[in-house]
Scaffold this active site. Structure first.
Site, PDB file in Angstrom:
ATOM      1  N   ASN A   1      -5.431  -0.015   3.128  1.00 42.19           N
ATOM      2  CA  ASN A   1      -5.990   1.287   3.499  1.00 42.19           C
ATOM      3  C   ASN A   1      -4.972   2.350   3.104  1.00 42.19           C
ATOM      4  OD1 ASN A   1      -7.004   3.554   4.709  1.00 42.19           O
ATOM      5  ND2 ASN A   1      -6.779   2.825   6.827  1.00 42.19           N
ATOM      6  N   TRP A   2      -5.268   3.051   2.025  1.00 37.04           N
ATOM      7  CA  TRP A   2      -4.302   4.036   1.511  1.00 37.04           C
ATOM      8  C   TRP A   2      -4.256   5.302   2.368  1.00 37.04           C
ATOM      9  CZ3 TRP A   2      -4.942   4.293  -4.592  1.00 37.04           C
ATOM     10  CH2 TRP A   2      -4.740   3.017  -5.124  1.00 37.04           C
ATOM     11  N   LYS A   3      -5.224   5.457   3.243  1.00 35.68           N
ATOM     12  CA  LYS A   3      -5.320   6.670   4.074  1.00 35.68           C
ATOM     13  C   LYS A   3      -5.291   7.911   3.160  1.00 35.68           C
ATOM     14  CE  LYS A   3      -3.455   4.070   7.935  1.00 35.68           C
ATOM     15  NZ  LYS A   3      -2.735   4.048   9.192  1.00 35.68           N
TER      16      LYS A   3
ATOM     17  N   HIS B   1     -11.956   3.656  12.142  1.00 34.43           N
ATOM     18  CA  HIS B   1     -10.492   3.606  12.214  1.00 34.43           C
ATOM     19  C   HIS B   1     -10.014   4.483  13.372  1.00 34.43           C
ATOM     20  CE1 HIS B   1      -6.270   3.954  11.220  1.00 34.43           C
ATOM     21  NE2 HIS B   1      -6.430   2.884  10.457  1.00 34.43           N
TER      22      HIS B   1
ATOM     23  N   GLU C   1      -7.709   6.491  13.593  1.00 38.94           N
ATOM     24  CA  GLU C   1      -7.399   7.878  13.196  1.00 38.94           C
ATOM     25  C   GLU C   1      -8.668   8.721  13.156  1.00 38.94           C
ATOM     26  OE1 GLU C   1      -5.156   6.764   9.720  1.00 38.94           O
ATOM     27  OE2 GLU C   1      -3.631   5.943  11.042  1.00 38.94           O
TER      28      GLU C   1
ATOM     29  N   GLU D   1      -6.900  -3.502  15.288  1.00 34.83           N
ATOM     30  CA  GLU D   1      -5.725  -2.663  15.036  1.00 34.83           C
ATOM     31  C   GLU D   1      -5.298  -1.980  16.336  1.00 34.83           C
ATOM     32  OE1 GLU D   1      -5.478  -1.447  10.622  1.00 34.83           O
ATOM     33  OE2 GLU D   1      -6.719   0.031  11.618  1.00 34.83           O
TER      34      GLU D   1
ATOM     35  N   GLY E   1       1.456   2.303  12.106  1.00 37.64           N
ATOM     36  CA  GLY E   1       2.443   3.233  11.556  1.00 37.64           C
ATOM     37  C   GLY E   1       3.703   3.372  12.402  1.00 37.64           C
TER      38      GLY E   1
ATOM     39  N   SER F   1       1.309  -2.122  11.282  1.00 40.26           N
ATOM     40  CA  SER F   1       2.677  -2.431  10.854  1.00 40.26           C
ATOM     41  C   SER F   1       2.829  -3.810  10.224  1.00 40.26           C
ATOM     42  CB  SER F   1       3.671  -2.241  12.014  1.00 40.26           C
ATOM     43  OG  SER F   1       3.682  -0.879  12.427  1.00 40.26           O
TER      44      SER F   1
ATOM     45  N   GLY G   1      -1.702  -0.590   6.056  1.00 41.42           N
ATOM     46  CA  GLY G   1      -1.550   0.833   5.745  1.00 41.42           C
ATOM     47  C   GLY G   1      -0.371   1.053   4.818  1.00 41.42           C
ATOM     48  N   GLY G   2       0.764   1.472   5.394  1.00 41.41           N
ATOM     49  CA  GLY G   2       1.951   1.851   4.626  1.00 41.41           C
ATOM     50  C   GLY G   2       2.346   0.873   3.529  1.00 41.41           C
TER      51      GLY G   2
END
Ligand code: 13P
Length: 254
Positions: free
Chosen positions: A9-11, A95, A97, A167, A173, A212, A233-234
């Protein structure tokens, strides 16, 4: 039988250059890897570029969100039909977010789930508790509620061919992943919860862990029986780290 699935997930990250570089990096790192499905979810603006770039490889492409409407006067939105028209096969929905910053309710997320399925796309339903809910012992209650919003409107069969991403919000993150044992316990709860209505659906539904995940902790997470992959993510923004995660899933589930 369910298969391992690692999704990036590149966000809100990326550019034409990053999309090109990351995909070619993944393609060369993953040529020999079999047994783990890989999907990347770039921002909507880069979906078409990503779909064109992954041609000839097994990498799939997904969107990060859709509107519940397919067309009309909804300024700024992207529809499931447009995602499909661009050749992507997956859509992340719910998600944390989006739930937090865009106030998406369980009911709205369930509606999006239905729209994604109607378009023949694969929904990746994100669920998970906040830190306060975790500390109050409400993890299972929250996950059950978020899943039940879909079951209530569409029946348990809606999870046939679908993906759930557990999640925990406190792990996203933060560098503070759930431990493999913690994650496995919740994944088992989720599968058992679905099995109460349909053991068949529960057995095939892919349950990813997200929060993470990195090249260091992935292998141990994938060693757990109910962890079928990861929503990353990251670490999905770096071809080398993401490839290590994919390889760990392929090895653990071989
Ligand atoms: P991080 O891997 O950066 O913690 O993000 C997880 C996530 O939210 C994936 O959807």
């Amino acid at each position: 039988m369910r298969h391992p699935l690692v999704m990036g997930n590149w966000k809100l990250n990326g550019s034409k250059q990053l999309t090109a570089d990351l995909i070619s990096g993944l393609q060369s790192a993953l040529t020999e890897v079999q047994g783990c499905k890989v999907v990347i979810a770039p921002p909507a603006l880069y979906l078409a570029q990503a779909v064109a770039a992954v041609q000839g490889s097994d990498i799939g492409v997904g969107a990060q969100n859709i509107d519940v409407n397919l067309s009309g006067a909804f300024t700024g939105e992207t529809s499931a039909e447009m995602v499909k028209d661009n050749g992507a096969g997956y859509v992340i929905i719910g998600h944390s977010e989006r739930r937090t910053y865009h106030h998406e309710s369980d009911e709205l997320v369930a509606e999006k789930f239905a729209v994604v399925k109607q378009q023949g796309l694969i929904p990746v339903l994100c669920i998970g508790e906040t830190e306060a809910e975790n500390e109050a012992g409400k993890t299972e209650e929250v996950c059950a509620r978020q899943i039940d919003a879909v079951i209530k409107t569409q029946g348990v069969e809606a999870f046939h061919g679908a993906v759930i991403a557990y999640e925990p919000v406190w792990a996203i993150g933060t560098g503070k992943s759930a431990t493999p044992a913690q994650a496995q316990a919740v994944h088992k709860f989720i599968r058992t919860h679905i099995a109460k209505q349909s053991p068949t659906v529960a057995d095939q539904v892919i349950i990813q862990y997200g929060g993470s995940v990195n090249d260091k902790n992935a292998a141990e997470l994938f060693g757990q029986p109910d962890i079928d992959g990861a929503l990353v993510g990251g670490a999905s923004l770096k071809a080398d780290a993401f490839s290590v995660i994919v390889k760990a899933a392929a090895a653990a589930k071989a």
